[in-house]
Design an enzyme around this catalytic site. Structure first.
Site, short mmCIF file in Angstrom:
data_model
loop_
_atom_site.label_atom_id
_atom_site.label_comp_id
_atom_site.label_asym_id
_atom_site.label_seq_id
_atom_site.Cartn_x
_atom_site.Cartn_y
_atom_site.Cartn_z
N ARG A 17 -1.77 -26.90 -6.49
CA ARG A 17 -0.76 -27.91 -6.15
C ARG A 17 -0.08 -27.60 -4.81
NH1 ARG A 17 2.57 -28.89 -11.57
NH2 ARG A 17 3.48 -30.54 -10.30
N LYS A 70 -0.18 -33.60 -9.69
CA LYS A 70 0.50 -33.09 -10.88
C LYS A 70 -0.38 -32.04 -11.57
CE LYS A 70 4.16 -35.51 -10.26
NZ LYS A 70 5.38 -34.86 -9.85
N ASP A 98 6.55 -39.08 -14.76
CA ASP A 98 5.89 -38.32 -15.82
C ASP A 98 5.46 -39.22 -16.99
OD1 ASP A 98 6.23 -36.04 -14.34
OD2 ASP A 98 8.06 -35.42 -15.37
N SER A 141 10.55 -36.30 -4.15
CA SER A 141 10.32 -35.20 -5.09
C SER A 141 11.63 -34.48 -5.41
CB SER A 141 9.31 -34.21 -4.50
OG SER A 141 9.40 -32.97 -5.18
C1 S3P Z 1 10.38 -32.41 -12.04
C2 S3P Z 1 10.17 -33.31 -11.04
C3 S3P Z 1 8.97 -34.15 -10.93
C4 S3P Z 1 8.22 -34.21 -12.25
C5 S3P Z 1 8.07 -32.86 -12.89
C6 S3P Z 1 9.43 -32.23 -13.15
C7 S3P Z 1 11.61 -31.61 -12.01
O1 S3P Z 1 8.12 -33.58 -9.95
O2 S3P Z 1 6.96 -34.80 -12.09
O3 S3P Z 1 7.38 -32.97 -14.12
O4 S3P Z 1 11.96 -30.99 -13.03
O5 S3P Z 1 12.26 -31.59 -10.96
P1 S3P Z 1 8.32 -33.92 -8.37
O6 S3P Z 1 9.73 -33.70 -8.09
O7 S3P Z 1 7.46 -32.99 -7.60
O8 S3P Z 1 7.88 -35.34 -8.25
#
Ligand code: S3P
Length: 431
Positions: A119, A346, A319, A163
């Site tokens: 990732r 992901k 998600d 993000s």
């Molecule tokens: C999350 C943010 C999201 C999500 C992940 C959990 C978090 O990712 O998809 O399952 O806890 O901040 P991104 O912020 O990279 O989109």
């Protein structure tokens, strides 16, 4: 794991504590001045990775069932770890912890499993390097070597992708900066870090000007406090969709986190005409919560379904897209998802995992670089690969309840990454 067609889901499934909020509670508690008790902490393997990394950094943590006590060591009290910190499958662990470690006066190494190592990490190494830490990745991926610095330089940083993990890494590093750090987001992402920081007595300013600007002043003290984590809406989404797709279903989810930056799935359900009641609205852990009751099914709205999810909606249900894809097969006009190329980064390439598995179950699907279109389809049982991705395993378990014949999920154990006990709890509500 094998599943058969069900006629309905009925009951009050017990959901784990929210995974995103639990990570943040533990990470910030670790740098607080004293002990924090966290109730209903997520039992997910991802959150266990966070706790284990913190222990390696010298933080004492006691776990008693779903209650976790973290003896905070203060912002500069973490200890050099002699081993590489293993973040397992958890993107939130590696990215948020990197933000904290960027502000420590020692070097740390972080890694994870094969999925995590594939990732993208330059999205955090770029801002943390600008702040004065040295972050060396392996071709843009973990393993990461972080030489922290204290204090860091404050920065103003516009997120290149929507993000919450990048935003959070920068805000946590910002706590260790000598001035004010600002993150600018063009589409709102989950704001659990901001809310959790406030719960620990830290002032976070938010302003809408040319995007949303979130600012934190470095050097603020982190005060411990007790809290109870709301139930995980992403874990709840599998039951919501199962209920929506099966007439006669009646599912109640208690103490569910309904933060507006996470609960777009509820809005989608409402738009689709699903009978959904939001009761007992409350606040837990500086987060809105409610009891959410969903009754099946979708027939009333089979005509004229607004079946497109795109744009600023995407980060608020990112998600939930695997389970929404399954829902799409049950809508008269199908479902189109666009602007979601982040899904390719992901735990698996989720666009590809969704497409491959839906096709195996007989659905008609079109793949786009940033999403997919799924037509209304009669699903048939198939052997599904979870692709070591917890949300794919759980989404296709629900697909199995809607399909003719038997569905077998290969590698279903990975559901424990976010939801240990998912299959037992699902079987407990199936009629
Ligand atoms: C999350 C943010 C999201 C999500 C992940 C959990 C978090 O990712 O998809 O399952 O806890 O901040 P991104 O912020 O990279 O989109």
């Amino acid at each position: 794991m094998k599943l058969k067609r069900a006629s309905a889901v009925v009951g009050t499934p017990e959901l784990p504590g929210d995974k995103s909020i639990s990570h943040r509670a533990a990470l910030i508690a670790a740098i607080a001045e004293g002990e924090t008790r966290i109730q209903n902490f997520s039992a997910s393997a991802d959150c266990v990775s966070t706790l284990n990394c913190l222990r390696e950094l010298g933080v004492q943590i006691k776990v008693d069932g779903s209650e976790v006590a973290v003896m905070g060591v203060g912002k500069t009290g973490l200890r050099l770890s002699n081993i590489t910190l293993d973040c397992g499958n958890s993107g939130t662990t590696i990215r948020l912890l990197a933000g904290i470690l960027a502000g420590q006066d020692f070097e740390s190494s972080l890694t994870g499993d094969d999925s995590l190592k594939s990732r993208p990490m330059e999205r955090i190494s770029t801002p943390l390097t600008q702040m004065g830490a040295s972050v060396v990745s392996t071709d843009g991926h973990a393993p990461l070597k972080i030489q922290g610095r204290n204090p860091l330089n404050p920065i103003e940083f516009r997120l290149p992708v929507a993000s919450a993990q990048i935003k959070s890494a920068i805000l946590l590093a910002g706590l260790h900066a000598n001035g004010e750090t600002t993150v600018i987001e063009s589409a709102p992402t989950r704001d659990h870090t901001e809310r959790m920081l406030e719960l620990f007595g830290i002032e976070v300013r938010s302003e809408d000007r040319d995007g949303k600007r979130i600012s934190i002043r470095g050097g603020q003290p982190v005060s411990p406090g007790d809290m109870k984590i709301p139930a995980d809406i992403s874990a709840g989404s599998f039951f919501m969709v199962a209920a929506a797709c099966m007439p006669g279903s009646d599912i109640t989810l208690r103490n569910l986190g309904v933060n507006p930056t996470r609960s777009a799935i509820v809005d989608v359900m409402k738009r689709l005409g699903v009978e959904i009641d939001i009761l007992n609205v409350d606040n837990q852990c500086n987060e809105p919560t409610a009891t959410v009751r969903i009754r099946g099914g979708l027939q009333a709205t089979r005509e004229n379904v607004p079946a497109r999810i795109s744009g600023a909606f995407i980060p608020n249900l990112i998600d939930e897209i695997p389970i929404l894809a399954v829902l799409g097969t049950q809508l008269a006009n199908g479902l189109e998802v666009r602007d979601a190329s982040e899904l390719r980064h992901k735990e698996s390439d989720r666009i590809s995992s969704i497409i491959t598995n839906l096709k195996l179950m007989g659905a008609e699907v079109t793949e786009f670089s940033d999403g997919f279109y799924v037509k209304s389809s009669n699903l048939r049982g198939a052997r599904i690969d979870a692709y070591s991705d917890h949300r794919i395993a759980m989404a296709f378990a629900v697909a199995g309840l809607l399909a003719d014949g038997e569905t077998e999920i290969e590698g279903a154990d990975c559901a424990a990454v976010s939801f240990p006990g998912f299959f037992e709890i699902l079987q407990g509500v199936v009629r």
